[in-house]
Design an enzyme around this catalytic site. Sequence first.
Site, PDB file in Angstrom:
ATOM      1  N   MET A  17      40.479  48.226  46.086  1.00 33.92           N
ATOM      2  CA  MET A  17      40.105  46.858  46.450  1.00 33.92           C
ATOM      3  C   MET A  17      41.059  46.345  47.517  1.00 33.92           C
ATOM      4  O   MET A  17      42.278  46.275  47.280  1.00 33.92           O
ATOM      5  CB  MET A  17      40.147  45.945  45.216  1.00 33.92           C
ATOM      6  CG  MET A  17      39.073  46.233  44.185  1.00 33.92           C
ATOM      7  SD  MET A  17      39.193  45.132  42.739  1.00 33.92           S
ATOM      8  CE  MET A  17      40.531  45.916  41.823  1.00 33.92           C
ATOM      9  N   GLN A  70      42.178  56.138  50.215  1.00 36.17           N
ATOM     10  CA  GLN A  70      40.824  55.941  50.739  1.00 36.17           C
ATOM     11  C   GLN A  70      40.821  55.615  52.231  1.00 36.17           C
ATOM     12  O   GLN A  70      41.510  54.700  52.674  1.00 36.17           O
ATOM     13  CB  GLN A  70      40.109  54.823  49.977  1.00 36.17           C
ATOM     14  CG  GLN A  70      38.626  54.738  50.349  1.00 36.17           C
ATOM     15  CD  GLN A  70      37.919  53.554  49.712  1.00 36.17           C
ATOM     16  OE1 GLN A  70      38.177  52.421  50.068  1.00 36.17           O
ATOM     17  NE2 GLN A  70      37.011  53.834  48.787  1.00 36.17           N
ATOM     18  N   CYS A 100      31.776  49.730  51.177  1.00 35.84           N
ATOM     19  CA  CYS A 100      32.256  48.388  51.509  1.00 35.84           C
ATOM     20  C   CYS A 100      31.141  47.548  52.130  1.00 35.84           C
ATOM     21  O   CYS A 100      30.499  47.967  53.089  1.00 35.84           O
ATOM     22  CB  CYS A 100      33.439  48.471  52.472  1.00 35.84           C
ATOM     23  SG  CYS A 100      34.074  46.840  52.943  1.00 35.84           S
ATOM     24  N   LYS A 139      32.922  57.098  47.762  1.00 35.15           N
ATOM     25  CA  LYS A 139      32.447  55.931  47.008  1.00 35.15           C
ATOM     26  C   LYS A 139      31.233  55.356  47.719  1.00 35.15           C
ATOM     27  O   LYS A 139      31.298  55.060  48.917  1.00 35.15           O
ATOM     28  CB  LYS A 139      33.550  54.880  46.881  1.00 35.15           C
ATOM     29  CG  LYS A 139      33.173  53.739  45.936  1.00 35.15           C
ATOM     30  CD  LYS A 139      34.394  52.904  45.554  1.00 35.15           C
ATOM     31  CE  LYS A 139      34.052  51.956  44.396  1.00 35.15           C
ATOM     32  NZ  LYS A 139      33.205  50.833  44.779  1.00 35.15           N
ATOM     33  N   GLY A 224      36.927  47.576  38.793  1.00 40.37           N
ATOM     34  CA  GLY A 224      37.315  46.807  39.974  1.00 40.37           C
ATOM     35  C   GLY A 224      37.733  45.408  39.580  1.00 40.37           C
ATOM     36  O   GLY A 224      38.861  45.176  39.145  1.00 40.37           O
TER      37      GLY A 224
END
Length: 318
Positions: A17, A70, A100, A139, A224
């Site tokens: 995040m 990431q 995202c 992801k 998350g």
Amino acid sequence: MKIGNVKLANPYILAPMAGVTDRPFRLLCKEQGAGLLCMEMISAKALQYKNRNTKALLSIDPREYPVSLQLFGSDPKIISEQAKAIEELPFQILDINMGCPVPKVVKNGEGSALMKNPKLVYEIVYQTARAIEKPVTVKIRKGFDETCVNAVEIARVIEEAGGAAVAVHGRTREQYYSGRADWEIIRKVKEAVSIPVIGNGDVTSGEKALKMKEETGCDGIMIGRGAQGNPWIFRDLLEYERTGQMPGRPSAKELKETMLRHARLQIEFKGGYLGIREMRKHVAWYTKGLPGSAKLRDEINQVESYEELEALLDEKIT
């Protein structure tokens, strides 16, 4: 659970995040039992151009292992080259962000925009997986929007290209974080591929984690927003799995001590000025739902130093 050659102590994973999963917060989650920690997303282009602000994002503490770093971008050559360039850093897994939803990321064809281009997804994963020795994961989301629900197709592409695991957030890009996450799409992905599948979306308790596992068959569970202001969620998940009982909320003493420890870690890592300002949002999350929390949120935004924070929490948290 294994991702490539990396063995996790448990299947509960802290989601990446931006602006949240920095080194101080990851350490707190690790202490509470998280099986894998994911770092904030890092721009492959920023790495290429040696952007100064990127250095702090790359910082890893050995106490965190295992850690997933990431990257985001849309150019297979840049992503794979930068993955190779940083492979010597002490992360264990490289993740590629294709989920995202932020407009400035999507506008550049990055993040969840990549789900509209399976061929490009293949090239990014294929080139990166062959550029480095560490496992490469991805992801993704349910799809870009309701006209493009293609998580199953994208997951198959990722597996074929050499991906070691896929995390699926059960919302489309258009949903952002609103509405309910669709766990059915996670189940469909799990049935379609043989690599580990990590479910993500709406897991905020041990009961929900168990329910996701039962309904989807997923191998891992990514937490998350449920971890924001609540690093104890990992302790709770492990305890619920072990005993079927949910531990109670942390005591006022533990809550206050954790916030102050978090603040000290932030100041140590980012300096006094930035560290204390970063803590403002965390304190708002930690204290959400407590009596007087709305007033506390207003007051926390005026805090300028660790001493002021400590005095405020001593006054408000008893």
